[in-house]
Write a protein that holds these residues in place. Structure first.
Motif: not given
Length: 247
Positions: A108-111, A180-181, A209-210, A233-239
């Motif tokens: 979905l976010c391939a480049a 993207p992050c 991201q959500l 690494f951020s938990t906001e963007e992962n978990e």
């Protein structure tokens, strides 16, 4: 290297006693790697012509370490698409996705195309690979890399994820969201990522991201596989994103 104070505080809180070792790693050079493109050649063929020995990484059977001083663009086989220059750990998301011959897969976010070309290698360029990149000029780079690597069973699009969710709901066997992050994992080799980082940027990324993950979930068939990954690494963007998605 100098890092944002707020980032260092976050990582200290997250890692505790392990923070000292983490911080020391920034004084070491980042590892480089290549990924074999089995669409075009075998490992044995690649080994015979490369100027360095292939040492496999733990992240993928197609991923190998490369000397940090190697100029990939100076190697003819790079331009021939026999391998893709890719940081070793970047191959782990597709390994987890485990695409197989005949699968219908959405990246979905391939480049710029590292994970899409890895998917094509694992499927034997069969089934269908749909590679999407919303930023038009990055989609052109994606298309160029897919062509260089000899990928044929693919569609390249440049549309918002919600459009794919609306038109192709439940169509794909497997969906990859390498979102993207804020790029915290890129600090050692990308000074721009350090300059652009802020707590506000992290929060903005998590919102985006959500939304992407929600669209991706609509694209995968019942019983299919959805993999979400970032290079931060951020938990906001992962978990945090995953938890909000599951609520």
């Amino acid at each position: 290297m100098e890092l944002p104070a707020a980032f260092e505080k976050r990582m200290q809180d997250m890692l505790g006693a392990e923070y000292t070792a983490f911080r020391a790693s920034y004084n070491e050079p980042h590892k480089r790697g290549i990924r074999l493109n089995t669409v075009k050649c075998t490992k044995e063929q690649l080994e015979r012509v490369l100027p360095f020995t292939l040492v496999q990484t733990p992240f993928s059977p197609l991923s190998f370490y490369a000397p940090t001083d190697t100029k990939m663009a100076a190697l003819p086989l790079y331009h021939a698409g026999a391998f893709y220059s890719q940081e070793p750990s970047a191959s782990s998301a597709v390994t987890l996705l485990a695409p197989e011959p005949g699968d219908k897969v959405l990246d979905l976010c391939a480049a710029p195309g590292g994970k899409s070309t890895q998917i094509a290698a694992l499927t034997g360029d069969t089934g269908l690979l749909w590679s999407n990149e919303v930023v038009r000029n990055r989609a052109a780079i994606l298309s160029s890399n897919l062509e260089r690597m000899g990928v044929r069973n693919t569609v390249v699009s440049s549309v918002y994820p919600e459009m794919l969710a609306e038109k192709l709901g439940g169509y794909f066997d497997k969906v990859l969201v390498d979102a993207p992050c804020s790029g915290e994992g890129m600090f050692r080799r990308d000074p721009v990522a350090v300059q652009e980082w802020s707590p506000e940027h992290v929060e903005t990324c998590a919102v985006r991201q959500l939304a992407i993950l929600s669209s991706a979930a609509q694209c995968v068939r019942e019983g299919g596989i959805l993999v979400y990954s970032t290079c931060t690494f951020s938990t906001e963007e992962n978990e945090g994103v995953v938890q909000k998605f599951l609520e």
